[in-house]
Design an enzyme around this catalytic site. Sequence first.
Site, PDB file in Angstrom:
ATOM      1  N   HIS A  98       1.007  -1.260   0.383  1.00  0.00           N
ATOM      2  CA  HIS A  98      -0.264   0.202   0.491  1.00  0.00           C
ATOM      3  C   HIS A  98       0.590   1.137   0.156  1.00  0.00           C
ATOM      4  CE1 HIS A  98      -3.982  -1.929   0.533  1.00  0.00           C
ATOM      5  NE2 HIS A  98      -3.946  -2.973   0.484  1.00  0.00           N
ATOM      6  N   TYR A 117       3.658  -5.306   9.834  1.00  0.00           N
ATOM      7  CA  TYR A 117       3.548  -3.475   9.696  1.00  0.00           C
ATOM      8  C   TYR A 117       3.905  -3.017  10.776  1.00  0.00           C
ATOM      9  CZ  TYR A 117      -1.935  -3.885   7.605  1.00  0.00           C
ATOM     10  OH  TYR A 117      -2.496  -4.559   7.236  1.00  0.00           O
TER      11      TYR A 117
HETATM   12  C1  HEM Z   1      -1.120 -11.363   6.452  1.00  0.00           C
HETATM   13  C2  HEM Z   1      -1.351 -10.674   5.712  1.00  0.00           C
HETATM   14  C3  HEM Z   1      -1.006  -9.030   4.978  1.00  0.00           C
HETATM   15  C4  HEM Z   1       0.144  -8.922   5.667  1.00  0.00           C
HETATM   16  C5  HEM Z   1       1.240  -9.498   5.541  1.00  0.00           C
HETATM   17  C6  HEM Z   1       0.435  -7.770   5.230  1.00  0.00           C
HETATM   18  C7  HEM Z   1       0.917  -6.583   5.197  1.00  0.00           C
HETATM   19  C8  HEM Z   1       1.165  -5.085   5.076  1.00  0.00           C
HETATM   20  C9  HEM Z   1       2.048  -4.331   5.183  1.00  0.00           C
HETATM   21  C10 HEM Z   1       3.596  -4.552   5.520  1.00  0.00           C
HETATM   22  C11 HEM Z   1       1.436  -3.083   5.052  1.00  0.00           C
HETATM   23  C12 HEM Z   1       2.705  -1.550   5.646  1.00  0.00           C
HETATM   24  C13 HEM Z   1       2.386  -0.822   6.238  1.00  0.00           C
HETATM   25  C14 HEM Z   1       3.156  -0.034   6.459  1.00  0.00           C
HETATM   26  O1  HEM Z   1       4.321   0.726   6.288  1.00  0.00           O
HETATM   27  O2  HEM Z   1       2.651   1.032   7.577  1.00  0.00           O
HETATM   28  C15 HEM Z   1       0.426  -2.610   4.684  1.00  0.00           C
HETATM   29  C16 HEM Z   1      -0.852  -2.117   5.009  1.00  0.00           C
HETATM   30  C17 HEM Z   1      -2.134  -2.281   4.368  1.00  0.00           C
HETATM   31  N1  HEM Z   1      -2.414  -3.628   4.638  1.00  0.00           N
HETATM   32 FE1  HEM Z   1      -2.294  -5.195   4.946  1.00  0.00          FE
HETATM   33  N2  HEM Z   1      -1.384  -6.534   5.122  1.00  0.00           N
HETATM   34  C18 HEM Z   1      -1.863  -8.301   4.919  1.00  0.00           C
HETATM   35  C19 HEM Z   1      -3.334  -8.324   5.200  1.00  0.00           C
HETATM   36  C20 HEM Z   1      -4.159  -7.334   5.053  1.00  0.00           C
HETATM   37  C21 HEM Z   1      -5.881  -7.564   5.241  1.00  0.00           C
HETATM   38  C22 HEM Z   1      -6.936  -7.988   5.524  1.00  0.00           C
HETATM   39  C23 HEM Z   1      -6.403  -5.900   5.321  1.00  0.00           C
HETATM   40  C24 HEM Z   1      -7.343  -5.538   5.428  1.00  0.00           C
HETATM   41  C25 HEM Z   1      -8.783  -5.898   5.512  1.00  0.00           C
HETATM   42  C26 HEM Z   1      -4.807  -5.661   4.542  1.00  0.00           C
HETATM   43  C27 HEM Z   1      -5.184  -3.482   4.542  1.00  0.00           C
HETATM   44  C28 HEM Z   1      -3.901  -2.704   4.471  1.00  0.00           C
HETATM   45  C29 HEM Z   1      -4.453  -1.745   4.846  1.00  0.00           C
HETATM   46  C30 HEM Z   1      -5.247  -0.573   4.392  1.00  0.00           C
HETATM   47  C31 HEM Z   1      -2.916  -0.631   4.198  1.00  0.00           C
HETATM   48  C32 HEM Z   1      -2.212   0.422   4.442  1.00  0.00           C
HETATM   49  C33 HEM Z   1      -2.248   1.214   5.816  1.00  0.00           C
HETATM   50  C34 HEM Z   1      -2.480   1.945   5.533  1.00  0.00           C
HETATM   51  O3  HEM Z   1      -1.846   3.688   4.760  1.00  0.00           O
HETATM   52  O4  HEM Z   1      -0.815   2.717   5.912  1.00  0.00           O
HETATM   53  N3  HEM Z   1      -3.825  -6.195   5.097  1.00  0.00           N
HETATM   54  N4  HEM Z   1      -0.119  -4.776   4.969  1.00  0.00           N
END
Ligand code: HEM
Lengths: 173, 358
Positions: free
Chosen positions: B61, B331
């Site tokens: 993201h 995260y």
């Molecule tokens: C094992 C499953 C998942 C992994 C490993 C993962 C991994 C990540 C990582 C590494 C980030 C960047 C975080 C940062 O630097 O702040 C991220 C952002 C995000 N993830 Fe996931 N994610 C997963 C599942 C999900 C699911 C199920 C959702 C939704 C319900 C989701 C929604 C988001 C959103 C909205 C962001 C952006 C947040 C922001 O703008 O800081 N993710 N994800």
Amino acid sequence: MTPRFALPARILHWLMAALILAMLLIGAGMLSTTTARYPELLAWHRPIGLGILILALIRLAVRLMHRPPPLPADLPPLQVAAAKGSHYLLYALMIAMPLIGWAMQSAGGYPVTIWKGFVLFPILPHDIVVYGLLRAAHGLLAYAFFLLILGHIGAALFHALVRRDGVFESMAG
Amino acid sequence: MAVPIRILPRLALIAALLAALALIFAWVGGWIGRGRISGAAVADVLQAANGKVYPGFRRAHAKGLCVSGHFDANGAGAVLSRAALFQRGSYPVIGRASTGGGDPISADGRPVFHALGLRFALPQGEEWRMAIDHTPIFVVSNPADFVALQQASIPDPKTGKPDPAKIGPFVASHPETAAFLAYMKTAPLPSSFANGPYYSINAFRFLDAAGTSRAVRWQFEPEAPFTELDKATLDKRPKDFLFDELLARVKQGPIRWRMILVVANPGDRTDNATIRWTGPHRQIDAGTLVLDAATTEAAGNCRDYNYDPLILPKGVAASDDPLLPARSAAYAASFRRRALEGPKPDAITLDYQQGKTL
Ligand code: HEM
Ligand code: HEM
Ligand code: HEM
């Protein structure tokens, strides 16, 4: 009877030894996993860390109020310096580690949750770059702390088993 | 210095004790022993699947902009949870709208997650953070599969594209992933950040004032009527059209969503985010999310937070869904890395600096 550390100093020493070793293991353990252990251990990490900070400040006061027993007169000057220097470092780390933890969580914009519903006030403004540096320092110093404690335990056992000079008993007795 | 023979066994004992302690520490830390998946390992595989590291950006993201507003709670959510957010009142919100993927300058016209990170500020310093997507289900059910899928998606150095020979077998052996991909292909993609729903996807545990615990998922349902993106022309749209549309739309007036809490029926899976809860469910409308400002990341105050879904107030806790702790750990790893690298200007800010106007 060999001269001993004051009773509060001895109690604090052993209580904090257990807590600090536990904290190092909790910290290293939680970072190793993506299972539920991660949030569970992190939820213990913050309150125990705060507890260590409070105990360390009490211990510092105890230490300033009670003179520690003298080291054996025949201890080589280098070992005396190592003993004193390492004790200063141990004190510095047991106060600095929780402060860095608290400061980095503040700078990272995190709520510093001690337990659900109880959030500590931030001690630094939100700044992600400061967070990055403090977070790196928290990790590096934690491992330096562990090495120092290994050396400290080695020295304590050396006094107990090899020199048999009463230093170990002054804390353990 | 000559060491008297008789103390050698004692020195050996000391050395053995220290070595044992070091070994325990190394085992607990995961440096020796069975392969554990750390948050850092998840960040690593995301970087590999991205093809490169974009310093200072989220490992997923990566492209986003800042939003803010408030949540108007109507008090109805209090029957499910004693969270402060459900007490009748108004609570400040900041957030980040983002698209899925690790490339911060990618084009918006891709069939990817439309997502929101949200940070609700509650009394006494409490917070509730969410990271939510426009799909009701996720692509895998556990971190090991997440890593395996990313591994299979690492671009082939020759073509620069993921190798179908690697993704194919993964999808074939994971029907839930196949079902998700089919959903992404067929389900309409919202034409705006403002007119699509956002789902918690994962289940959480809500605790009410009497201490009763229930499994709940929630969704934000848009007030703006849903319109669909034409998937056939998606890749011909301007690079930042989704983000530009959001920046322009908020200037016309606030954007609203109803927060709908969905209570699990007996038998609903709480530990598997690839499975939808189907059929009738008890639903509670807990209030309205109102976003009334949007700015680029560089100008806003949202980029430098971690929207960790396990930063929860009292009254809400994690379920047994294995994705939740994995997300929290991953995260945090992504946050550590981008913090140390230092934030960089986002794609939309750079475009404006090069003279683009809305
Ligand atoms: C094992 C499953 C998942 C992994 C490993 C993962 C991994 C990540 C990582 C590494 C980030 C960047 C975080 C940062 O630097 O702040 C991220 C952002 C995000 N993830 Fe996931 N994610 C997963 C599942 C999900 C699911 C199920 C959702 C939704 C319900 C989701 C929604 C988001 C959103 C909205 C962001 C952006 C947040 C922001 O703008 O800081 N993710 N994800
Ligand atoms: C986590 C770990 C530990 C920390 C942070 C720690 C810290 C300290 C400090 C700061 C002192 C100086 C006296 C004071 O002001 O309290 C001390 C003394 C001492 N510690 Fe530890 N300690 C730890 C673990 C241990 C262990 C496991 C042992 C035994 C094997 C041990 C044995 C001793 C002894 C014998 C002394 C007295 C030294 C003297 O008389 O100068 N310590 N410790
Ligand atoms: C004596 C006190 C403390 C010790 C010995 C300690 C030790 C550690 C260790 C060994 C790690 C893992 C570092 C790594 O592998 O990079 C760690 C991480 C961490 N510590 Fe501490 N810590 C202490 C106090 C605190 C306090 C008071 C807080 C917060 C209020 C805190 C918050 C954290 C956090 C949030 C992480 C890492 C989370 C992440 O990046 O995923 N620590 N600590």
